[in-house]
Scaffold this motif. Structure first.
Motif, PDB file in Angstrom:
ATOM      1  N   LEU A  70       0.843  -1.186   0.000  1.00 35.51           N
ATOM      2  CA  LEU A  70       0.000   0.000   0.000  1.00 35.51           C
ATOM      3  C   LEU A  70       0.882   1.242   0.000  1.00 35.51           C
ATOM      4  N   PHE A  71       0.326   2.328  -0.514  1.00 33.19           N
ATOM      5  CA  PHE A  71       1.065   3.585  -0.602  1.00 33.19           C
ATOM      6  C   PHE A  71       0.604   4.535   0.495  1.00 33.19           C
TER       7      PHE A  71
ATOM      8  N   ASP B 293      -1.080   6.970   1.354  1.00 28.45           N
ATOM      9  CA  ASP B 293      -2.158   7.768   0.792  1.00 28.45           C
ATOM     10  C   ASP B 293      -3.452   7.336   1.472  1.00 28.45           C
TER      11      ASP B 293
ATOM     12  N   ASN C 270      -5.734   4.155  -2.575  1.00 29.25           N
ATOM     13  CA  ASN C 270      -5.075   2.856  -2.674  1.00 29.25           C
ATOM     14  C   ASN C 270      -5.945   1.847  -3.407  1.00 29.25           C
TER      15      ASN C 270
ATOM     16  N   PHE D  78      -6.074   2.761  -7.140  1.00 30.24           N
ATOM     17  CA  PHE D  78      -4.754   2.878  -7.756  1.00 30.24           C
ATOM     18  C   PHE D  78      -4.726   2.190  -9.120  1.00 30.24           C
TER      19      PHE D  78
ATOM     20  N   GLY E 143       1.180   1.187   4.634  1.00 30.00           N
ATOM     21  CA  GLY E 143      -0.031   0.739   5.308  1.00 30.00           C
ATOM     22  C   GLY E 143       0.169   0.414   6.761  1.00 30.00           C
TER      23      GLY E 143
ATOM     24  N   ARG F 185      -4.871  -4.617   5.572  1.00 30.16           N
ATOM     25  CA  ARG F 185      -4.054  -4.294   4.392  1.00 30.16           C
ATOM     26  C   ARG F 185      -4.357  -5.264   3.247  1.00 30.16           C
TER      27      ARG F 185
ATOM     28  N   SER G   6      -5.904  -4.591  -0.506  1.00 34.79           N
ATOM     29  CA  SER G   6      -5.200  -5.064  -1.698  1.00 34.79           C
ATOM     30  C   SER G   6      -6.136  -5.868  -2.589  1.00 34.79           C
TER      31      SER G   6
ATOM     32  N   ARG H  28      -8.524  -3.564  -4.379  1.00 39.72           N
ATOM     33  CA  ARG H  28      -7.858  -2.944  -5.519  1.00 39.72           C
ATOM     34  C   ARG H  28      -7.921  -3.863  -6.746  1.00 39.72           C
TER      35      ARG H  28
END
Length: 606
Positions: free
Chosen positions: A454-455, A457, A462, A465, A503, A511, A515, A518
């Motif tokens: 994760l970034f 942000d 995320n 993304f 994250g 997390r 993911s 995403r």
């Protein structure tokens, strides 16, 4: 200096218009500087000496002697009409005006050079970042992250402070020196030729000292890369450092590197700081010799130059000394900056091993399936995969199992062309992946890894993304599929909650579900799951596994797993051992065989 001009040819072309203005403003500044100094000569000769008065006006031409005679004529008339006092004031006003124009154009020249300097540095930073994005993953496995960060930050800063700060000198000083030399030739050819003999000797001495800076500076930049590498490793592994009481060991290691860096920088800076005193000392020697030679010419009457003209000549010569000294300082700085640029160029010139063919084909969906055909791959010498063949029909789920280091992760990394196969081929719908557009190829796939990346942000950004058409409604729907909406809604800022570095403000299960969300939002035809649940507790694993089952429905999926319970329902299971597939079948078939899979299954059951 050849390397310096090569850098300029590479980065300056977009700023040709600014270069043109810069040259014009520097030229005008130099001309008005000469004009200001030249006015001192008739002021000294006519106002302070009766012998230099001129009462006849010559025909106007570009001849220097005629221009000089007419200038003296008008100043003589001014003196006759208003007296020496007012004449001196009028000449002073012209001097002020000339100086105003000189400094004004000098500022405009600096104004344009700042735009060039900062633009080039911006372009350099952007090119480095673009190249980092383009380079294959294999490049970064061979390089230290800290060293790459040092090249992208500290080395660029060094280029800005050293090379780009010297750019203004190279844009301005040649123009100034050329104009001043022409003026000196007009005053006295003999004196100027004498200067041509003396100055290169001083320049040669300074240049010899400056050349030794590049090697020492490169050592310093490399050592800074090592320092940042240790810092990066310490921050990443701080939990282990503390757990094993290794603070002292890490501190001693860092202290040794810092001490080496201090020694290198001492040598570098002491040599660099030699530039100013050396140039000032040599400049003084040149001026003393010039005054001796010019005074000899005046006293012996062997030249047409008189005392007032010689004083004006010295004033112009002093105007040359500062640009010449700046050149010597720039030489030192550039040598230091070139060492940093060499390290940057190692990244900019690195070979992009994963390249797209000229007539690459587009692809936007998976119609038939994926085939690994006799694939062999090695990172160095020893093959990681040996003659692997796997067929993955559309909509099927295959699982890859086996001990760590058996080649499972490498198998899936070859599909999106993070690396290229050495032998054999990987085909999608019968087309070699090397013949497909890289963007289209990777757009077919969604990844969920063991370490959810994760970034720093918001949760929303995320999940969204890489998806250009994401909307709040689509993001929330993806989060619901991933069993993430409930915990996201419990946060004060909801989807606008910052997740922290990697994250770090979320739990492992949270997390991982972000993911998965995403990947759901991307809605890829092919799904790659690499140990997606292995690092989770039982409760989190259950939630994540439910989310994965929703995600995998009606998709082509490749699942890497150590927990065999998570792949019991796979359509096909491939067992890896030492880079080869040693068994293939369903869970029940492999258990009945009593081979490698059965042994792994028994160990986990126990």
């Amino acid at each position: 200096m050849k390397d310096f001009f090569a850098i300029m040819r590479r980065f300056l072309p977009p700023y040709k218009h600014l270069l043109g203005f810069n040259f014009l403003f520097n030229l005008l500044s130099a001309l008005f500087a000469v004009f200001s100094v030249a006015l001192m000569v008739p002021m000294l000769e006519i106002i302070l000496s009766q012998d230099s008065e001129v009462h006849e006006l010559a025909a106007w031409s570009f001849n220097f002697s005629d221009l000089k005679q007419n200038l003296y004529y008008y100043i003589t008339q001014l003196k006759s009409s208003y007296g020496p006092g007012l004449s001196l004031l009028f000449v002073g006003i012209f001097l002020v005006l000339g100086t105003f124009l000189k400094t004004g154009f000098a500022y405009l020249a600096s104004y344009t050079s700042i735009g060039i300097r900062n633009g080039v540095v911006r372009d350099l930073r952007h090119q480095i970042y673009q190249k980092i994005l383009q380079l294959p993953i294999g490049f970064f496995s061979e390089e230290k992250k800290g060293d790459i960060i040092a090249r992208s930050t500290g080395d660029v800063q060094e280029v800005e402070n050293s090379i780009m700060s010297s750019l203004d000198m190279f844009l301005k000083n040649p123009v100034l020196i050329l104009v001043f030399l022409v003026a000196m030739l007009l005053f006295s050819v003999q004196l100027t030729l004498f200067v041509f003999v003396v100055l290169p000797v001083a320049g040669f001495i300074i240049g010899r000292i400056g050349k030794s800076l590049k090697k020492t500076s490169r050592e310093g930049q490399n050592k800074m890369g090592d320092l940042l590498g240790i810092i990066e490793e310490t921050l990443s592994g701080l939990r282990i450092v503390k757990a094993f009481n290794a603070e002292k060991r890490m501190d001693e290691r860092f202290e040794g590197e810092v001490e080496d860096y201090k020694s290198i920088m001492n040598r570098l800076m002491r040599r660099r700081d030699l530039a100013h005193p050396m140039s000032e000392f040599l400049g003084t020697i040149v001026v003393v010799i010039l005054v001796w030679f010019g005074g000899t010419l005046i006293l012996t009457g062997t030249d047409t130059i008189n005392a007032a003209e010689f004083l004006g000549y010295l004033a112009i010569f002093y105007q040359i000394i500062n640009p010449a000294k700046a050149f010597s300082k720039a030489t030192y700085n550039i040598q230091k900056g070139l060492a940093a640029y060499d390290r940057i160029d190692d990244i900019l010139s690195a070979n992009i091993a994963i390249e797209e063919t000229e007539n690459a084909k587009s692809i936007d969906s998976l119609k038939q399936g994926i085939e690994y055909r006799n694939v062999t791959f090695a990172y160095q010498e020893t093959p990681v995969l040996r003659n692997v063949s796997v067929n993955i029909p559309k909509g099927r789920t295959i699982a890859l199992v086996g001990q760590s280091g058996s080649g499972k992760s490498t198998f899936v990394d070859l599909l999106p062309r993070f690396y290229d196969v050495k032998e054999g081929a990987i085909l999608i719908d019968g087309i070699d992946v090397k013949d497909l557009k890289i963007h289209d190829l990777r757009n077919l796939m969604g990844n969920v890894n063991q370490d959810a990346i994760l970034f720093n942000d918001t949760i929303y950004n995320n999940i969204a993304f890489g998806v250009d058409d994401a909307t709040p409604e689509k993001v929330e729907e993806a989060a619901r599929v991933a069993n993430a909406h409930e915990f996201i809604s419990s946060f004060t800022h909801g989807y606008n909650t910052l997740v922290g570095d990697r994250g770090g403000r979320l739990s492992g299960g949270q997390r991982q579900r972000i993911s998965i969300a995403r990947a759901v939002l991307k809605n890829p035809p092919v799904l790659i799951l690499d140990e997606a649940t292995s690092a989770l507790d039982t409760e989190s694993e259950k939630l994540v596994q439910e989310a994965l089952e929703k995600l995998m429905a009606n998709r082509t999926s490749i699942v890497i797993a150590h927990r065999l319970s998570t792949v019991r329902n796979a359509d096909r299971i491939h067992v890896f051992q030492d880079g080869e597939i040693v068994e293939t079948g369903t869970h029940d078939e492999l258990v009945e065989k009593g081979g490698v899979y059965q042994k792994l299954n028994e160990l986990q059951m126990r």
